[in-house]
Structure formats: C-alpha cells, structure tokens
Design an enzyme around this catalytic site. Structure first.
Site, PDB file in Angstrom:
ATOM      1  N   GLU A  22      13.718  36.237  38.321  1.00 40.08           N
ATOM      2  CA  GLU A  22      12.664  37.014  39.003  1.00 40.08           C
ATOM      3  C   GLU A  22      12.239  38.168  38.104  1.00 40.08           C
ATOM      4  OE1 GLU A  22      14.315  38.182  42.805  1.00 40.08           O
ATOM      5  OE2 GLU A  22      14.479  36.107  43.484  1.00 40.08           O
ATOM      6  N   HIS A  80      10.318  37.698  46.810  1.00 42.98           N
ATOM      7  CA  HIS A  80      11.607  38.257  47.257  1.00 42.98           C
ATOM      8  C   HIS A  80      11.404  39.460  48.197  1.00 42.98           C
ATOM      9  CE1 HIS A  80      16.122  38.673  46.075  1.00 42.98           C
ATOM     10  NE2 HIS A  80      15.919  39.051  47.336  1.00 42.98           N
TER      11      HIS A  80
HETATM   12  O1  LIG Z   1      19.679  42.148  50.486  1.00 47.24           O
HETATM   13  C1  LIG Z   1      19.615  41.288  49.611  1.00 47.24           C
HETATM   14  O2  LIG Z   1      20.613  40.800  49.065  1.00 47.24           O
HETATM   15  C2  LIG Z   1      18.291  40.831  49.182  1.00 47.24           C
HETATM   16  O3  LIG Z   1      18.163  39.750  48.654  1.00 47.24           O
HETATM   17  C3  LIG Z   1      17.159  41.780  49.248  1.00 47.24           C
HETATM   18  O4  LIG Z   1      17.093  42.252  47.952  1.00 47.24           O
HETATM   19  P1  LIG Z   1      16.140  43.446  47.509  1.00 47.24           P
HETATM   20  O5  LIG Z   1      16.737  44.719  48.043  1.00 47.24           O
HETATM   21  O6  LIG Z   1      14.798  43.192  48.088  1.00 47.24           O
HETATM   22  O7  LIG Z   1      16.169  43.391  46.013  1.00 47.24           O
END
Ligand SMILES: O=C(O)C(=O)COP(=O)(O)O
Length: 460
Positions: A308, A338
C-alpha cells in the site's frame, strides 16, 4: 486535519504548565471537589525528563493533545516513513506512534537507541517485529477494538453495494450513461453471510447483518459464543460452500497468508461475493482476478493490499502491485484505500486509548494491554510516600534474576513487587521505600549491571 505531504510538525508544551497523568486520571479536579480523595504521588522517569515522541500516519490530534498535556515533545507527520527514513530519525525518540503502514523492522529497532515504547494506533500489530521489540525491552500497545464498529458498518455498505452493482451504476451515471437494470441485482435479506474470524469486528458485523435479515455463519480457530442466531461452522470449506457473501476478519499471520486462494475460491458458491477489509496478504489476488473473470464470483470489495502507498496522492499502480490494473478493470469490484477504520469516531477513540496506554507505560511502568510483553502493574504510590521509588526492570527470563535484584534492594523496604514473564522476556516492577534522592542513580546503575538486564528505569 494535517494535509498530505506535510513534513513533521513539532510541538511541545513545558512540563511545568502541563497537567500530569495522575492529575488527569486520578484527578486533582476530582479531589478538589471531593476533599476526601487522595491524589497519588506523581512519578517521573529519573533519566529522561524530556521525552520525545514521533507520531506518523496522521494519528489523531486527540493523541497529540494528550501527550502534550504530559509535557512530552511531539513530532507529528501525516505520512508513513520508509525503513531508511526511520533508521535515520528514530534514534532521537523515546516513543513512536504508527498506524498500519509504517514497518518497525529489526533494523529500525536496532537504530532506536532511546526507544522505550511503540504505540500502534490501530488494531493490527503485524507491521511491528514484536519479538525483536520485546527482546529490546520495548512493549507494543494497540487499540484492540475501537475501530471495529467502523469496519463492520463499511462491510454492511459493501454487501448492499455489491449486491446492487451500485458502483457500476454510479460510475455509468458519472460518465453520462443511463443503464437501468435488475438482472443480477439482489436484496440481501435472506442471504447467507459467512464471517471468517469472529473477533471484535466479526461479531459486531454478525449483529448488524442479522438486523438486515441475513443468515450468519462464522468460522474461527477457537469455539466462540455465537451472537443472535449466528452459527459457528467447523471448517472454512463449509463456510465457503454455504455463503452468498464471504467477509474476512483475521489478522495477518503465517497461517492466514493466502488463506483465500485458488482452491478456496473454487469452493465458494457460484455467484458469491468476497469482501476483504482485513489484511492484503490474506487473499491471493491473481487467483481472485481469475475467479472474477470467469464469473464464478459476482463481485468483490477490497480495502487492503499486499503493498500500500505510504501517503495520500501516491499512485496505486502495477509498480506497487503487478496485478493492480487487471483488478481495476473488472466490473463490480469495489476498491478502497484501506479506509475500514478511518472515521472521526474511531480515530478519536484510538487516539485517546493508545496515547493513554503509552503515557501510562512511560510515567508509571504499567504494561497492561501490551501485545508482546508480560502484563505487569502496581497500585499507585500514596502521596505521603514521597521518597518511594518505582523500579521497572525488563530482563531475560532466566533463573536467579530476582535473587540478584532483591540483594541490591535489601537495604530498603520493598513496599510491593510484581513480576511476570512472557517467553524469553520478564518484567519486574517494585516500589521501594525511603530512597534518598542521591541514591536513586546508583540504585539504577547497580540493577542495570545485573547479567540478565535488558532495561532498567526508575520512576521517582
Ligand atoms: O486497525 C487496523 O489494523 C487497520 O487496518 C486500520 O489501519 P489504519 O489505522 O487505517 O492504518
């Protein structure tokens, strides 16, 4: 909100003007309005008064404010950092806060000479080399459930959107084409949802899906209490065979890598839909592309990817993931960047929760909630015990350590002591009475010299 691409923004407020942890959480204001309440002794690390924190990936301002309220210096950035950038910068910081993108590898931990604690401001902790962190005496905290409602709501919206080919119709309208049709569009009432992983997100989703009239099956590696009318099935294969929608809510582990691959996709019902808001490596994407192209699957919603981008505005192309244009070209595939946990509510709650755990570790030594460390805590030191000192001793889990440390402590009264271990690592906390300020440093030096020592901090 910080704009993408901004560099690290540095802020701190002077400790003398800031409220302390104990002021906020055992609360001098509460004591003020309740004169009977006693405020515990406020502890400070003896050797690092100016704690510096690095917060990456646009962590919520709630966290920034909470850290500043303790007098910590905070550098905040909207972006993730690469391994090389981290290796260059991390040496100056006592704590780092990240989300799912920044990888804390063994190389980063080796360069982190002052690092005391890592806060993952998300659920997942797969981005951190947890065992290397533990061996370096660094506990890792996360937020185990604060974004679970946000993810569950997103999944509900994806189930409806896939079932109604909503993104196709909306795209056609945006590009000027009227294409009204009902073929291949379904209500979700009466359909079967298969949830893989019945943790905080999976179980929340189960309740929401039933309120839409769906039948819910789930599969988990441990037996769990089903909510509502949901039913646990004993194999992934059974779940795949019976479900109209399959949604994944498992962590990234060696056992979950490519958990949905060619064989599993062939086990799904013809015309089923796949939803992945968990981790990118859980689904073998080339196999998914094949299952969609052959029309075995009727659609998919994907929020997470093996690779990503680290910042907004960066391309999502074949250089990043070789199959990205192939996936983008398939109808009824919803691709999102995401965003499962990206709501104002979730980010605020996570900011408060993880900043509190990180602060509690820095100022009182408690590891309650740490994912890679023994969980140890001691009750607070009473206000009249002004010369009590707290010892926080992370050490290798081997015989004889407590004898050595307690020999060093023998001139003092040990008010309370608690020790626990997890694998190779053990953690001892002890409150020692009546240590004169001039002896504090030598006490720390002596314990630090014991042969199993990893990290010894004194809070006074
Ligand atoms: O809570 C998680 O593990 C997620 O996948 C969300 O990730 P992020 O805080 O949006 O990078």
């Amino acid at each position: 909100m910080a704009t993408p691409g901004t560099s690290v923004v540095s802020t701190s407020i002077s400790p003398s003007t800031s409220a302390s942890f104990h002021d906020r959480f055992t609360s001098s204001s509460f004591a003020f309005t309740n004169p009977g309440v006693r405020v515990p002794k406020v502890l400070h690390p003896i050797d690092n008064d100016d704690l510096k924190l690095l917060l990456l990936e646009n962590i919520s301002q709630e966290a920034v404010k909470a850290f500043q309220a303790h007098g910590f210096h905070v550098d905040h950035s909207a972006k993730a950092m690469s391994e090389d950038e981290l290796v260059e910068k991390i040496g100056q910081y006592h704590a780092i806060g990240i989300r799912s993108k920044t990888k804390i590898t063994e190389r980063v931990i080796k360069a982190a000479s002052k690092l005391l604690v890592i806060g993952c401001f998300c659920i997942g902790t797969n981005q951190v080399d947890l065992s290397t962190a533990a061996r370096a005496g660094i506990p890792v905290f996360n937020s185990p459930f604060s974004n679970s409602r946000s993810v569950a709501e997103l999944v509900i919206s994806e189930i409806v959107a896939l079932s109604r080919q909503l993104f196709e119709r909306a795209y056609e309208m945006r590009t000027g084409t009227w294409n009204k049709q009902s073929k291949g569009c379904w209500e979700i009432r009466g359909k079967t949802l298969g949830i893989v992983g019945y943790g905080h997100i999976g179980s929340q989703l189960s309740v929401l899906a039933e309120s839409f009239g769906m039948r819910v099956l789930f599969h988990d590696v441990i037996p769990l209490m089903p909510l509502g009318q949901a039913r646990q099935v004993d194999s992934l294969e059974t779940l795949l065979k019976e479900s109209d929608f399959v949604t994944l809510h498992v962590p990234e582990l060696p056992e979950t890598t490519n958990m949905i691959s060619e064989k599993e996709l062939k086990s799904t019902k013809k015309g089923a839909y796949l939803i992945n808001n968990a981790r990118g490596k859980v689904v073998d994407i080339p196999a998914l592309i094949e299952a969609l192209r052959s029309k075995h699957l009727a659609g998919a919603a994907i929020d997470v990817y093996p690779a990503e981008p680290g910042a907004n505005g960066a391309p999502f192309d074949d250089q990043l993931n070789s199959w990205s244009s192939a996936l983008r070209s398939i109808p009824n595939v919803i691709l999102t960047p995401h965003i499962g946990g990206s709501t104002e509510e979730a980010q605020r709650m996570i900011g408060e929760e993880v900043s509190m755990a990180v602060t509690r570790y820095l100022t009182s030594g408690s590891t309650l909630g740490a994912v890679n460390f023994p969980e140890v805590d001691l009750r607070a030191i009473a206000p009249e015990q002004m010369n009590n000192v707290r010892i926080c001793h992370v050490h290798i889990n081997q015989p004889g350590v407590l004898r050595q440390v307690n020999d060093i402590l023998s001139p003092y009264n040990v008010e309370k002591q608690y020790s626990d271990s997890k694998g190779d690592i053990a953690y001892l906390m002890a409150d020692i009475a009546d240590v004169s300020p001039r002896d504090v440093n030598s006490l720390q030096a002596k314990i630090s010299k014991t042969n199993a020592n990893i990290l010894t901090r004194l809070l006074a």
